[in-house]
Design an enzyme around this catalytic site. Sequence first.
Site, PDB file in Angstrom:
ATOM      1  N   CYS A   2       0.841  -1.203   0.000  1.00  0.00           N
ATOM      2  CA  CYS A   2       0.000   0.000   0.000  1.00  0.00           C
ATOM      3  C   CYS A   2       0.880   1.258   0.000  1.00  0.00           C
ATOM      4  O   CYS A   2       1.668   1.444  -0.927  1.00  0.00           O
ATOM      5  CB  CYS A   2      -0.984  -0.019   1.161  1.00  0.00           C
ATOM      6  SG  CYS A   2      -2.351   1.163   0.941  1.00  0.00           S
ATOM      7  N   HIS A  41      -3.693  -4.879  -0.426  1.00  0.00           N
ATOM      8  CA  HIS A  41      -3.300  -5.480   0.848  1.00  0.00           C
ATOM      9  C   HIS A  41      -3.374  -7.004   0.748  1.00  0.00           C
ATOM     10  O   HIS A  41      -4.455  -7.578   0.919  1.00  0.00           O
ATOM     11  CB  HIS A  41      -4.231  -5.002   1.966  1.00  0.00           C
ATOM     12  CG  HIS A  41      -4.030  -3.586   2.361  1.00  0.00           C
ATOM     13  ND1 HIS A  41      -3.127  -3.195   3.324  1.00  0.00           N
ATOM     14  CD2 HIS A  41      -4.620  -2.446   1.914  1.00  0.00           C
ATOM     15  CE1 HIS A  41      -3.164  -1.882   3.466  1.00  0.00           C
ATOM     16  NE2 HIS A  41      -4.059  -1.399   2.616  1.00  0.00           N
ATOM     17  N   GLU A  61      -2.388  -9.090   2.885  1.00  0.00           N
ATOM     18  CA  GLU A  61      -2.722  -9.616   4.213  1.00  0.00           C
ATOM     19  C   GLU A  61      -4.218  -9.569   4.496  1.00  0.00           C
ATOM     20  O   GLU A  61      -4.694 -10.191   5.463  1.00  0.00           O
ATOM     21  CB  GLU A  61      -1.946  -8.852   5.295  1.00  0.00           C
ATOM     22  CG  GLU A  61      -2.484  -7.497   5.666  1.00  0.00           C
ATOM     23  CD  GLU A  61      -2.104  -6.375   4.709  1.00  0.00           C
ATOM     24  OE1 GLU A  61      -2.318  -5.213   5.063  1.00  0.00           O
ATOM     25  OE2 GLU A  61      -1.608  -6.665   3.603  1.00  0.00           O
TER      26      GLU A  61
END
Length: 216
Positions: free
Chosen positions: A87, A197, A199
């Site tokens: 990001c 992202h 994650e």
Amino acid sequence: MELTAASKKVVVFDYGFGNVRSAERALARTGAEVEITRDFDRAMNADGLLVPGVGAFAACMKGLREARGDWIIDRRLSGGRPVMGICVGMQILFARGIEHGVETAGLDEWPGAVEPLQAEIVPHMGWNTVEAPAGSRLFAGLEPEARFYFVHSYAVQDWSFDVQNPAMQPPTVTWSTHGKPFVAAVENGPLWATQFHPEKSGDAGAQLLTNWIGTL
């Protein structure tokens, strides 16, 4: 989903900007040994360094410099040691960011400017597909329709990489579209990065992180 990445030591660099706990959990799922720290020696000696980022470009750059993260990233890359940005952690790798008419110098690992998204709806928030080129190692094993989670109002939208030395390989660039195409991911030697992202991107994001860990 079964993951197969070999155990490696990875530092999530904690400079005050980023979802470090989410990144820690996602990396641990790959089988990596993960530590959240801003300790210089640990960040330098890890097999991989992950640099998250949430918030404003200028604030992230200030926090990164105060934590000596700029120097750590430069030293690692000079020695061919892997670094991955996520990001705003990706955006600060470019030459400059432009927010509210204010230009802030980035790390200049890549040329280009991070600018406001040219779209009717901003921020770009939610799931989106990407267009990964053939041969991408980051997206290996992922279906073309795989979706990733984005939350951002700025991106690199006009980018060409002029390689002066014929012996050098240009970066592998993955694009996505929100109003206008923008850079969604870059693979460039030991330096990889994603605008989205991983994650927070479920199994697709977990596979992508596994692919990165597998190169360490």
